[in-house]
Design an enzyme around this catalytic site. Sequence first.
Site, PDB file in Angstrom:
ATOM      1  N   CYS A 170       0.809  -1.229   0.000  1.00 48.01           N
ATOM      2  CA  CYS A 170       0.000   0.000   0.000  1.00 48.01           C
ATOM      3  C   CYS A 170       0.836   1.270   0.000  1.00 48.01           C
ATOM      4  CB  CYS A 170      -0.991  -0.016   1.150  1.00 48.01           C
ATOM      5  SG  CYS A 170      -0.273   0.068   2.814  1.00 48.01           S
ATOM      6  N   HIS A 207      -3.064   0.876   6.697  1.00 42.70           N
ATOM      7  CA  HIS A 207      -3.269   0.919   5.245  1.00 42.70           C
ATOM      8  C   HIS A 207      -3.384   2.366   4.788  1.00 42.70           C
ATOM      9  CE1 HIS A 207      -4.281  -0.741   1.350  1.00 42.70           C
ATOM     10  NE2 HIS A 207      -5.353   0.030   1.284  1.00 42.70           N
ATOM     11  N   ASP A 235      -5.817   2.199  -4.599  1.00 48.04           N
ATOM     12  CA  ASP A 235      -4.866   1.712  -3.600  1.00 48.04           C
ATOM     13  C   ASP A 235      -4.338   0.337  -4.001  1.00 48.04           C
ATOM     14  OD1 ASP A 235      -7.343   0.414  -3.142  1.00 48.04           O
ATOM     15  OD2 ASP A 235      -6.783  -0.039  -1.081  1.00 48.04           O
TER      16      ASP A 235
END
Length: 258
Positions: A166, A218, A230
């Site tokens: 991420c 995240h 993402d």
Amino acid sequence: MKTLQKISFAVAFAAALVPVLSQGTTAQANSTNTIVSTSNMTDTAYTRKSATGWTYNLGGTASNMTFGKKTHYLKNYPNTTWHATKKRYIVKKNGVKYLYYYVTNGRKTASGWIWHGYLQKKSYAHTSTSTATTGTGSYSDLYQVAKAQLGKPYVYGANGPSSFDCSGFTKYVFSKALGQTLPRTAQSQYDAYTHVSAANAKAGDLIFFGTSKNNITHVGIYKGNNKMIDAQLRGVINEATNVSWWHTVGYSRPATLS
């Protein structure tokens, strides 16, 4: 001759006796699942190791434990932090001992017993308290670079260009589009820039998820209207942010975009 007959009779008798003795030592499967022990444990954070596991409601008694309803499928919780607070050793009907944890997600909306092998201890990112330099550029340039990565796989620790995690994804996109160097981890990216409220979040801001501002798990690039791009376990995708498995902690603005 009589001696030989006696020996032959003894051998035959022993041969006939062996199967009878063997039947008495054969291991038998249990007729029920039994609880060996249940105890509290220090609150320990885990993330999923496998997407195939379920949490269960366990019922019955110690001598006849039952697996009740499946409650939560790990496939639907790709980035959730699970807090284990109890452990239970169970001997199943196959005679094998298993360790189960009682887990709850950070928002306390999901809980249940789960086999420990489906989980792995959470690895916390290093926290940085430094303030990074804010970049400039256009959202169009930023999104074009991000969009070009769609479909590429997720690999933990990967920085691109063929795969990402991420924060590796956000770092790569800002570097290619704006020439801006973001910190490496999701936590440090959250810590490094000015935070903005959800009401003031704009396309091109970073959106962060986790259980608290000190536990960021995240990060994605916010597109506005509760959407982001993402890198998650399914790879680089466009997805909604206002869904049950994401717990939004906040937003930051690494760059001033036109």
